[in-house]
Design a protein around this motif. Structure first.
Motif, PDB file in Angstrom:
ATOM      1  N   GLN A 158       0.823  -1.206   0.000  1.00 55.91           N
ATOM      2  CA  GLN A 158       0.000   0.000   0.000  1.00 55.91           C
ATOM      3  C   GLN A 158       0.865   1.267   0.000  1.00 55.91           C
ATOM      4  OE1 GLN A 158      -2.688  -0.293   3.300  1.00 55.91           O
ATOM      5  NE2 GLN A 158      -3.628  -2.197   2.564  1.00 55.91           N
ATOM      6  N   ILE A 159       1.973   1.218   0.745  1.00 52.74           N
ATOM      7  CA  ILE A 159       2.880   2.374   0.757  1.00 52.74           C
ATOM      8  C   ILE A 159       3.485   2.584  -0.621  1.00 52.74           C
ATOM      9  CG2 ILE A 159       5.074   3.218   1.669  1.00 52.74           C
ATOM     10  CD1 ILE A 159       4.335   1.924   4.335  1.00 52.74           C
ATOM     11  N   GLU A 189       8.556   6.149 -12.775  1.00 55.79           N
ATOM     12  CA  GLU A 189       8.928   4.840 -13.302  1.00 55.79           C
ATOM     13  C   GLU A 189       9.813   4.069 -12.326  1.00 55.79           C
ATOM     14  OE1 GLU A 189       7.751   3.317 -15.907  1.00 55.79           O
ATOM     15  OE2 GLU A 189       6.452   5.061 -16.251  1.00 55.79           O
ATOM     16  N   ASN A 190      10.622   4.746 -11.549  1.00 54.09           N
ATOM     17  CA  ASN A 190      11.467   4.068 -10.566  1.00 54.09           C
ATOM     18  C   ASN A 190      10.648   3.424  -9.455  1.00 54.09           C
ATOM     19  OD1 ASN A 190      13.894   4.626 -11.829  1.00 54.09           O
ATOM     20  ND2 ASN A 190      14.246   6.525 -10.676  1.00 54.09           N
ATOM     21  N   LEU A 191       9.436   3.927  -9.260  1.00 55.63           N
ATOM     22  CA  LEU A 191       8.598   3.368  -8.204  1.00 55.63           C
ATOM     23  C   LEU A 191       7.796   2.152  -8.658  1.00 55.63           C
ATOM     24  CD1 LEU A 191       7.227   6.653  -6.594  1.00 55.63           C
ATOM     25  CD2 LEU A 191       8.960   5.117  -5.655  1.00 55.63           C
ATOM     26  N   ARG A 192       7.638   1.960  -9.953  1.00 49.50           N
ATOM     27  CA  ARG A 192       6.842   0.828 -10.433  1.00 49.50           C
ATOM     28  C   ARG A 192       7.469  -0.520 -10.065  1.00 49.50           C
ATOM     29  NH1 ARG A 192       2.802   2.864 -13.507  1.00 49.50           N
ATOM     30  NH2 ARG A 192       3.195   4.915 -14.479  1.00 49.50           N
ATOM     31  N   PRO A 193       8.764  -0.751 -10.285  1.00 46.83           N
ATOM     32  CA  PRO A 193       9.352  -2.042  -9.869  1.00 46.83           C
ATOM     33  C   PRO A 193       9.208  -2.297  -8.375  1.00 46.83           C
ATOM     34  CG  PRO A 193      10.834  -0.871 -11.354  1.00 46.83           C
ATOM     35  CD  PRO A 193       9.764   0.100 -10.971  1.00 46.83           C
ATOM     36  N   GLN A 194       9.278  -1.228  -7.603  1.00 45.65           N
ATOM     37  CA  GLN A 194       9.129  -1.404  -6.163  1.00 45.65           C
ATOM     38  C   GLN A 194       7.723  -1.876  -5.818  1.00 45.65           C
ATOM     39  OE1 GLN A 194      10.616   1.899  -3.829  1.00 45.65           O
ATOM     40  NE2 GLN A 194      11.906   2.560  -5.530  1.00 45.65           N
ATOM     41  N   LEU A 195       6.723  -1.384  -6.557  1.00 44.80           N
ATOM     42  CA  LEU A 195       5.355  -1.825  -6.321  1.00 44.80           C
ATOM     43  C   LEU A 195       5.198  -3.304  -6.669  1.00 44.80           C
ATOM     44  CD1 LEU A 195       2.417  -1.320  -5.608  1.00 44.80           C
ATOM     45  CD2 LEU A 195       2.049  -0.507  -7.961  1.00 44.80           C
ATOM     46  N   VAL A 196       5.786  -3.730  -7.791  1.00 47.09           N
ATOM     47  CA  VAL A 196       5.729  -5.143  -8.169  1.00 47.09           C
ATOM     48  C   VAL A 196       6.419  -6.009  -7.116  1.00 47.09           C
ATOM     49  CG1 VAL A 196       6.445  -6.828  -9.905  1.00 47.09           C
ATOM     50  CG2 VAL A 196       5.592  -4.576 -10.620  1.00 47.09           C
ATOM     51  N   ARG A 249       4.206  -6.302  -4.099  1.00 44.46           N
ATOM     52  CA  ARG A 249       3.108  -7.231  -4.306  1.00 44.46           C
ATOM     53  C   ARG A 249       3.577  -8.676  -4.208  1.00 44.46           C
ATOM     54  NH1 ARG A 249       0.221  -4.100  -9.409  1.00 44.46           N
ATOM     55  NH2 ARG A 249      -0.961  -2.577  -8.144  1.00 44.46           N
ATOM     56  N   ASN A 250       4.718  -8.961  -4.800  1.00 43.55           N
ATOM     57  CA  ASN A 250       5.261 -10.324  -4.717  1.00 43.55           C
ATOM     58  C   ASN A 250       5.558 -10.710  -3.270  1.00 43.55           C
ATOM     59  OD1 ASN A 250       5.126 -10.627  -7.491  1.00 43.55           O
ATOM     60  ND2 ASN A 250       7.251 -10.000  -7.832  1.00 43.55           N
ATOM     61  N   ALA A 251       6.149  -9.774  -2.533  1.00 42.20           N
ATOM     62  CA  ALA A 251       6.449 -10.049  -1.126  1.00 42.20           C
ATOM     63  C   ALA A 251       5.177 -10.295  -0.332  1.00 42.20           C
ATOM     64  CB  ALA A 251       7.234  -8.888  -0.519  1.00 42.20           C
ATOM     65  N   ALA A 252       4.131  -9.521  -0.613  1.00 42.75           N
ATOM     66  CA  ALA A 252       2.863  -9.702   0.090  1.00 42.75           C
ATOM     67  C   ALA A 252       2.243 -11.056  -0.239  1.00 42.75           C
ATOM     68  CB  ALA A 252       1.899  -8.579  -0.279  1.00 42.75           C
ATOM     69  N   ASP A 253       2.314 -11.450  -1.519  1.00 37.87           N
ATOM     70  CA  ASP A 253       1.777 -12.755  -1.911  1.00 37.87           C
ATOM     71  C   ASP A 253       2.530 -13.888  -1.226  1.00 37.87           C
ATOM     72  OD1 ASP A 253      -0.081 -11.508  -3.496  1.00 37.87           O
ATOM     73  OD2 ASP A 253       1.093 -11.700  -5.346  1.00 37.87           O
ATOM     74  N   LEU A 254       3.844 -13.787  -1.178  1.00 40.19           N
ATOM     75  CA  LEU A 254       4.642 -14.847  -0.551  1.00 40.19           C
ATOM     76  C   LEU A 254       4.391 -14.915   0.949  1.00 40.19           C
ATOM     77  CD1 LEU A 254       8.010 -14.428  -2.487  1.00 40.19           C
ATOM     78  CD2 LEU A 254       6.339 -16.265  -2.709  1.00 40.19           C
TER      79      LEU A 254
END
Length: 504
Positions: free
Chosen positions: A209-210, A247-254, A257-262
């Protein structure tokens, strides 16, 4: 680049418990209705019902109860029945059971001898006359019979064993209680794992969310820069800088999300929830109430001293002492009563049961007294004494380890509590600084770099607060674990008003 490192570090912390589930294959598109809402307490309750570790510990309790029954059986009568058939093909008694007397012992008067000789023979051999039929004495006994049927019941009752059976019963009872205490410890361990995984999953979602909020702010700022460019208030360079920041923040969002799923998958693993089912965590990651933030009272020390692990170690000492008792009493005799009742038949034909069955009924008392076994018993006594001392030392070590576990959890909880207070103010200040910096930038009093730095500071402050909250709840879970689990605390071991965190 600086913001990537900060968020990456926070995400790595959030993913700490999710590593074991990397290799699991899950379906990321569950049906819309497959959603399960769980609070942290509901997650703990589900884990205690469904956890394989808890089920395994319960099976140990059942096995211990079976061993108590097995130990008790040694003091009860042992009754066995048997039925056998024997076919004899050749035997030393197959000839009928008679045997030949030597000539010097035979009684065979000559009827044709003179009267005087016959009288003299009778006078000389009269004591041997009874031996004439001795060869036929065993002709009617079962020796060498072709067919033999035997049916019988045998009973044995232990009368005295020097207290060894009673000691074995004590060992079995202590073992059963130790298994129950082990179940309590395993439940407390599972509870800590679930609480830790739950709050790490909350942290991972908060990081997502952050990251999403940071990207939304960057995109809103980019849209504003494009409007300013059209109005002639910003240059192409300003727009490009805003685009790069977004654009630098988009990979961090992905990554978030992956960390949250795991993290969620790791929680599902502990709860035995199907991997394709969605979880909705209803307990918020927010600042705890003031009473929950307060330090626990010293009354928890009493709970610490009655922890299941310590009681199990005390049972282990009792078991070792009973084993020493058994070793010392191995010098005493064993007395037992036995009785056998049987019926035997020796038919000429295999399936001819018309004959009379013979009864074999006897009883007796046996005494077994050990005399010498190569000093094995003395060695067993010495070994049992060493095991008792080892069990006592292990209990002292366990007390120190539990005390250390409690102190570490308590101090970590205090650190996180203090950090929460500091981070709350930091987030408020960072949020205000970011809003003011944006306002100054709109008025031309701040640069775009200052806006990016203010956004980064806000992102870092929110990340630090979320991490502090997670650290507090994880430390609180470790503190509950040190006290033996919420079940031990809720069982009345901590007096009301002791200052224990809410939810215990």
């Amino acid at each position: 680049m600086k913001s990537i490192g900060i968020v990456g570090l926070a995400l790595a912390l959030a993913m700490g418990s999710a590593a074991p589930v990397w290799a699991q294959v899950v379906e990321q598109d569950p049906s819309p209705g497959a959603v399960e809402r769980l609070s942290v307490e509901e997650a703990v309750a589900r884990a205690l019902r469904e956890s394989q570790e808890v089920k395994l510990a319960r099976s140990q309790v059942d096995r211990a109860a079976a061993q108590v029954k097995a130990a008790r059986s040694a003091a009860l009568p042992q009754i066995n029945a048997n039925l056998s058939y024997t076919r004899t093909f050749a035997s030393p008694f197959s000839s009928g059971g008679s045997f030949e007397l030597p000539d010097s012992l035979q009684f065979n008067p000559d009827p044709n001898a003179p009267l005087e000789d016959r009288i003299r023979y009778l006078e000389d051999r009269a004591p041997l006359a009874g031996l004439a039929g001795l060869g036929q004495l065993f002709s009617n006994l079962p020796f060498g019979q072709e067919n033999t049927y035997v049916a019988g019941v045998t009973g044995t009752q232990l009368l005295y064993s020097g207290g060894r059976v009673g000691a074995a019963l004590e060992i079995a009872a202590h073992y059963e209680e130790a298994a129950r205490l082990g179940l309590a410890e395993q439940m407390a361990e599972v509870e800590q794992q679930v609480r830790t995984a739950y709050y790490r999953a909350l942290l991972a979602r908060e990081m997502e969310q952050i990251a999403q909020a940071a990207l939304d702010q960057a995109e809103a700022f980019l849209a504003q820069e494009r409007l300013r460019e059209r109005a002639g208030l910003a240059s192409d360079l300003d727009v490009m800088r805003a685009e790069v920041a977004a654009e630098n923040l988009r990979p961090q969002l992905v990554q978030a999300r992956n960390a949250a799923d795991l993290a969620e998958l790791d929680l599902k693993r502990l709860l035995n929830v199907p991997m394709d089912r969605r979880l909705e965590l209803t307990t918020p990651l927010e600042v705890p109430a003031s009473d929950a933030l307060s330090a626990p009272d010293v009354a928890e020390r009493a709970v610490l001293q009655r922890r299941a692990a310590l009681q199990a170690a005390e049972r282990q000492i009792a078991i070792r002492e009973q084993q020493l008792k058994i070793a010392k009493r191995s010098y005493l005799p064993t007395v037992s009563l036995h009785m056998t009742y049987g019926r035997q038949m020796y038919p000429v034909e295999v399936f001819d049961f018309s004959g009379e069955a013979r009864t074999d009924w006897n009883a007796g008392i046996s005494v077994q007294l050990p005399i010498f076994d190569g000093f094995k018993r003395s060695a067993d006594v010495a070994e049992a004494q060493v095991l008792v001392e080892e069990a006592r030392l292990q209990l002292e070590q366990l007390k120190e380890a539990i005390e250390l576990q409690y102190e570490q959890a308590l101090r970590e909880r205090e650190r996180a509590r203090a950090e929460i207070e500091a981070r709350r103010r930091t987030v408020e200040q960072a949020d205000r600084v970011y809003a003011l910096t944006e306002l100054q930038y709109e008025k031309g009093l701040a640069t775009q770099l200052e806006v990016s730095e203010a956004r980064l500071a806000l992102l870092q402050a929110r990340t630090n607060l979320a991490q502090a909250l997670t650290d507090f709840h994880i430390a609180d879970a470790a503190l509950i674990r040190a006290l033996g689990g919420s079940g031990a605390i809720a069982g009345g071991r901590v007096p009301a008003g002791s200052g224990a965190p809410a939810g215990r």
